[in-house]
Design a protein around this motif. Structure first.
Motif, PDB file in Angstrom:
ATOM      1  N   ALA A  45      -6.919  -0.465  -2.435  1.00  0.00           N
ATOM      2  CA  ALA A  45      -7.113  -2.054  -2.186  1.00  0.00           C
ATOM      3  C   ALA A  45      -6.276  -2.660  -1.392  1.00  0.00           C
ATOM      4  CB  ALA A  45      -7.107  -2.747  -3.640  1.00  0.00           C
ATOM      5  N   ARG A  46      -4.971  -2.128  -1.463  1.00  0.00           N
ATOM      6  CA  ARG A  46      -4.123  -2.962  -0.447  1.00  0.00           C
ATOM      7  C   ARG A  46      -4.270  -2.466   1.152  1.00  0.00           C
ATOM      8  NH1 ARG A  46      -1.329  -7.444  -2.381  1.00  0.00           N
ATOM      9  NH2 ARG A  46      -1.247  -7.158  -4.541  1.00  0.00           N
ATOM     10  N   LEU A  47      -4.614  -1.315   1.389  1.00  0.00           N
ATOM     11  CA  LEU A  47      -5.039  -0.688   2.677  1.00  0.00           C
ATOM     12  C   LEU A  47      -6.252  -1.520   3.239  1.00  0.00           C
ATOM     13  CD1 LEU A  47      -4.617   3.112   2.105  1.00  0.00           C
ATOM     14  CD2 LEU A  47      -2.991   1.475   3.674  1.00  0.00           C
ATOM     15  N   HIS A  48      -7.180  -1.712   2.435  1.00  0.00           N
ATOM     16  CA  HIS A  48      -8.423  -2.413   2.900  1.00  0.00           C
ATOM     17  C   HIS A  48      -7.942  -3.925   3.183  1.00  0.00           C
ATOM     18  CE1 HIS A  48     -11.885  -0.144   2.882  1.00  0.00           C
ATOM     19  NE2 HIS A  48     -11.547   0.396   2.090  1.00  0.00           N
ATOM     20  N   LEU A  49      -6.902  -4.471   2.701  1.00  0.00           N
ATOM     21  CA  LEU A  49      -6.289  -5.887   3.270  1.00  0.00           C
ATOM     22  C   LEU A  49      -5.736  -5.834   4.452  1.00  0.00           C
ATOM     23  CD1 LEU A  49      -5.590  -7.022  -0.437  1.00  0.00           C
ATOM     24  CD2 LEU A  49      -7.312  -7.633   0.730  1.00  0.00           C
ATOM     25  N   VAL A  50      -5.249  -4.621   4.801  1.00  0.00           N
ATOM     26  CA  VAL A  50      -4.625  -4.858   6.082  1.00  0.00           C
ATOM     27  C   VAL A  50      -5.383  -5.410   7.425  1.00  0.00           C
ATOM     28  CG1 VAL A  50      -3.248  -3.281   7.980  1.00  0.00           C
ATOM     29  CG2 VAL A  50      -2.945  -2.934   5.552  1.00  0.00           C
ATOM     30  N   ALA A  94       0.944  -1.313   0.117  1.00  0.00           N
ATOM     31  CA  ALA A  94      -0.084  -0.065   0.053  1.00  0.00           C
ATOM     32  C   ALA A  94       0.770   1.262  -0.039  1.00  0.00           C
ATOM     33  CB  ALA A  94      -0.986  -0.152   1.371  1.00  0.00           C
ATOM     34  N   ALA A  95       2.124   1.352   0.985  1.00  0.00           N
ATOM     35  CA  ALA A  95       2.767   2.492   0.930  1.00  0.00           C
ATOM     36  C   ALA A  95       3.504   2.594  -0.358  1.00  0.00           C
ATOM     37  CB  ALA A  95       3.734   2.194   1.825  1.00  0.00           C
ATOM     38  N   GLN A 118       6.617  13.972   2.965  1.00  0.00           N
ATOM     39  CA  GLN A 118       6.094  13.005   4.242  1.00  0.00           C
ATOM     40  C   GLN A 118       5.527  11.605   3.580  1.00  0.00           C
ATOM     41  OE1 GLN A 118       2.725  14.761   6.412  1.00  0.00           O
ATOM     42  NE2 GLN A 118       3.921  16.652   6.232  1.00  0.00           N
ATOM     43  N   PRO A 119       6.547  10.864   2.967  1.00  0.00           N
ATOM     44  CA  PRO A 119       6.351   9.448   2.284  1.00  0.00           C
ATOM     45  C   PRO A 119       5.880   8.526   3.480  1.00  0.00           C
ATOM     46  CG  PRO A 119       8.709   9.579   2.348  1.00  0.00           C
ATOM     47  CD  PRO A 119       8.077  11.289   2.754  1.00  0.00           C
ATOM     48  N   LEU A 120       5.061   7.614   2.975  1.00  0.00           N
ATOM     49  CA  LEU A 120       4.679   6.516   3.742  1.00  0.00           C
ATOM     50  C   LEU A 120       5.813   5.585   3.786  1.00  0.00           C
ATOM     51  CD1 LEU A 120       1.171   5.437   2.651  1.00  0.00           C
ATOM     52  CD2 LEU A 120       1.784   6.741   4.736  1.00  0.00           C
ATOM     53  N   GLN A 121       6.024   5.196   4.907  1.00  0.00           N
ATOM     54  CA  GLN A 121       7.209   4.259   5.098  1.00  0.00           C
ATOM     55  C   GLN A 121       7.171   3.048   4.538  1.00  0.00           C
ATOM     56  OE1 GLN A 121       7.849   4.031   9.330  1.00  0.00           O
ATOM     57  NE2 GLN A 121       9.140   5.504   9.427  1.00  0.00           N
ATOM     58  N   GLU A 122       8.029   2.701   3.630  1.00  0.00           N
ATOM     59  CA  GLU A 122       7.869   1.151   2.958  1.00  0.00           C
ATOM     60  C   GLU A 122       8.691   0.291   3.765  1.00  0.00           C
ATOM     61  OE1 GLU A 122       8.678   1.446  -1.276  1.00  0.00           O
ATOM     62  OE2 GLU A 122       7.824   3.434  -1.204  1.00  0.00           O
ATOM     63  N   ASN A 146      -0.584   5.678  -7.215  1.00  0.00           N
ATOM     64  CA  ASN A 146      -1.486   4.560  -7.757  1.00  0.00           C
ATOM     65  C   ASN A 146      -2.382   4.285  -6.764  1.00  0.00           C
ATOM     66  OD1 ASN A 146      -2.897   2.442  -8.699  1.00  0.00           O
ATOM     67  ND2 ASN A 146      -0.923   1.142  -9.364  1.00  0.00           N
ATOM     68  N   TYR A 147      -3.375   5.418  -6.579  1.00  0.00           N
ATOM     69  CA  TYR A 147      -4.038   5.281  -5.510  1.00  0.00           C
ATOM     70  C   TYR A 147      -5.441   4.107  -5.376  1.00  0.00           C
ATOM     71  CZ  TYR A 147      -2.077   9.677  -4.806  1.00  0.00           C
ATOM     72  OH  TYR A 147      -1.281  10.803  -4.686  1.00  0.00           O
ATOM     73  N   SER A 148      -5.873   3.586  -6.408  1.00  0.00           N
ATOM     74  CA  SER A 148      -6.569   2.565  -6.571  1.00  0.00           C
ATOM     75  C   SER A 148      -5.888   1.441  -5.915  1.00  0.00           C
ATOM     76  CB  SER A 148      -7.227   2.196  -7.894  1.00  0.00           C
ATOM     77  OG  SER A 148      -6.177   2.062  -8.852  1.00  0.00           O
TER      78      SER A 148
END
Length: 131
Positions: free
Chosen positions: A52-57, A38-39, A127-131, A46-48
């Motif tokens: 989708a990945r955020l919803h799988l957390v 997701a990050a 402010q990137p999300l941490q990968e 690539n927000y879509s």
């Protein structure tokens, strides 16, 4: 997964993504790999796919909740899901702790409710999300 995380800076994106995807194929409930995917997608706008990945957390630490809901709200808004964006923005407000997080959450709520300000968002600017 541990190898992909450890070797991230030395791996081409395609290998990193392949390793993360394989980890989620083996265990779809592997929240760590889903968050990393997701990050990655969020940081590459690539927000879509990020949405989708955020919803799988499935597992989320309270300390991560603000960033999670902030990213989920922004991604949802960018793909046209305004109801989800509003709901996640409200959740981001609930989990905001620091004055900066409160400011970012309030800015996001205004944005998803039709305000004109563009929020400072993880994955954009510095402010990137941490990968």
């Amino acid at each position: 997964l541990a190898y992909a995380i450890k070797m991230r800076s030395l791996m081409p994106d395609v290998d990193y993504l392949t390793a993360l995807r394989r980890a989620t194929e083996v265990d779809p409930g592997m929240s760590a790999a889903q968050k990393l995917l997701a990050a990655y997608y969020f940081n590459h706008q690539n927000y879509s796919e990020a949405f989708a990945r955020l919803h799988l957390v499935k597992k989320l630490d309270r300390a991560e909740a603000f960033k999670y809901y902030h990213a989920l709200s922004f991604a949802a808004f960018r793909i046209g899901n305004s109801e989800e964006a509003k709901s996640a923005a409200s959740r981001a407000q609930e989990y905001a702790k620091s004055p900066e997080e409160h400011r970012l959450a309030d800015e996001l709520v205004q944005y998803v409710n039709g305000g004109h300000a563009t929020p400072s968002t993880p994955g954009i600017d510095e402010q990137p999300l941490q990968e």
